[in-house]
Design a protein around this motif. Sequence first.
Motif, mmCIF file in Angstrom:
data_model
loop_
_atom_site.group_PDB
_atom_site.id
_atom_site.type_symbol
_atom_site.label_atom_id
_atom_site.label_comp_id
_atom_site.label_asym_id
_atom_site.label_seq_id
_atom_site.Cartn_x
_atom_site.Cartn_y
_atom_site.Cartn_z
ATOM 1 N N ILE A 113 -11.515 -1.991 0.762
ATOM 2 C CA ILE A 113 -11.310 -2.111 -0.679
ATOM 3 C C ILE A 113 -12.430 -3.004 -1.217
ATOM 4 O O ILE A 113 -12.601 -4.128 -0.731
ATOM 5 C CB ILE A 113 -9.936 -2.727 -0.999
ATOM 6 C CG1 ILE A 113 -8.808 -1.829 -0.481
ATOM 7 C CG2 ILE A 113 -9.787 -2.956 -2.509
ATOM 8 C CD1 ILE A 113 -7.427 -2.439 -0.627
ATOM 9 N N ASP B 63 0.834 -1.201 0.000
ATOM 10 C CA ASP B 63 0.000 0.000 0.000
ATOM 11 C C ASP B 63 0.869 1.252 0.000
ATOM 12 O O ASP B 63 0.464 2.301 -0.505
ATOM 13 C CB ASP B 63 -0.936 0.006 1.210
ATOM 14 C CG ASP B 63 -0.193 -0.119 2.535
ATOM 15 O OD1 ASP B 63 0.777 -0.902 2.605
ATOM 16 O OD2 ASP B 63 -0.589 0.558 3.496
ATOM 17 N N SER C 74 -5.249 -4.209 1.963
ATOM 18 C CA SER C 74 -4.260 -4.336 0.889
ATOM 19 C C SER C 74 -3.421 -5.589 1.058
ATOM 20 O O SER C 74 -3.124 -6.294 0.077
ATOM 21 C CB SER C 74 -3.358 -3.099 0.849
ATOM 22 O OG SER C 74 -2.673 -2.925 2.079
#
Length: 476
Positions: free
Chosen positions: A409, A199, A377
Amino acid sequence: MKAADFHTTTRLAFEDLGRVHFIGIGGAGMSAIARILLARGVAVSGSDSKDSRTLRQLEELGAVVHVGHDGRNIAGADTVVVSTAIRPDNPELEAAVAGGLNIIHRSVALASSMGSQELIAVAGTHGKTTTTAMVTVMLQSAGREPSFAIGGDVAALGVNAAHGTGGIFVAEADESDGSFLNYLPKTIIVTNVEADHLDHYGSAESVYASFDSFAGLLPQDGVLVVCLDDPGARALAERFRARGTGQRIVGYGYAEDADVRIRDSRFDAASSSSTLEFDGGTQELRLQVPGEHNIRNAAAAFAAGLGVGLEPAAAAAGLAGFTGAARRFEARGEAGGVRVFDDYAHHPTEVEAALQAARRVAQGHQVHVLFQPHLFSRTREFAADFAKALSLADSVAVLDIYPAREDPIPGVTSELITERLDTSGGYEPDPDHAVLAVAGRAQPGDIVMTIGAGDVTQYGPRLVEDLARRTADGRH
């Protein structure tokens, strides 16, 4: 403005810090720096989102602490310390920016607190905390009185940081946001180099480049200590040697070409031992912690100890006194013949190492895991690898992802891991049900582990309680 924007701030002289305020002072890294500054006579204040034993300890040492974040908390501060986890809309960070205060990343604050002491910096994708703790315990045992800052409490030390008078500073060097480039190390230990924190870095190549830059910080008489069993660390050593800058490189591990070579490792349920071969002789090493990974960590510490002038026998004797770091295969209790351990592992390689150690401790009995993924991530990047590592257990319950500093996400959930598991168990969104499920599978002699870098650690005592109830009710 984000806290991450301050991580490349120029290193400050210790005398220029003034009164220091920490946003998130209760965290392991922040509290360590606060302890050192307090010991050096600096006025310290800080805040955290919730009360804790750490806050109370810092208050007893003289810090002014606040529970909750409020812009008024920074009143009187000259310097404000932040970490990457602090969001831009934190009211104290906003007040510091508006007031034109000196805002620095925690790595800059730690570097400033070191003064002119000789730095041993421990870096790596995993193993940093344990290795840093081992080096510190070893040096203390040898009477070298080091300063230290560690990302977790250590039973043999009693605290995670202290200001010593021996002229050596031992620090865990966090690569997660590149802030380890703010240090000026004399000795660098690299336990391993793998793709992680994508990330921040974006690619594995950027991770490797960052470690190259870190090694490049060594002075001409510096020493790079690397694990030759790890492909990433070995490649780092090869690239560094190819530069031709002349610094000494010391390799350690089971590899035939290691300068400190591990031979004849032996393990039992709660300890490990081996023979170390090095230029000048051999040394028997006995540890009070299990696992092949801890033998490697100890070999790294041993190599660093020789580098600062310890006799081999003194280094080994110091390492024999190490009893583990908090949340690194930490015993949380036992009930009904079932032992419960907690581990901070949050990368697939760490999870694999923890479960391999658990297998040895279980001695033929089963291993059951309550796992909490850390970061969306990381879960997206390593879901298949997590599933493979977790499948070393006999059963796994996987909680929802602990977000830490990240926003969700789309499409990234714990089921990316559980749909690939090759063992029993699966996704458990309800922590209460997960605790009951894991405890219900365990039989006398088995091992239960809570694994992850989030708040999964809180379920260890609850597992012990449920196991005790089951025993009392005759269900085990």
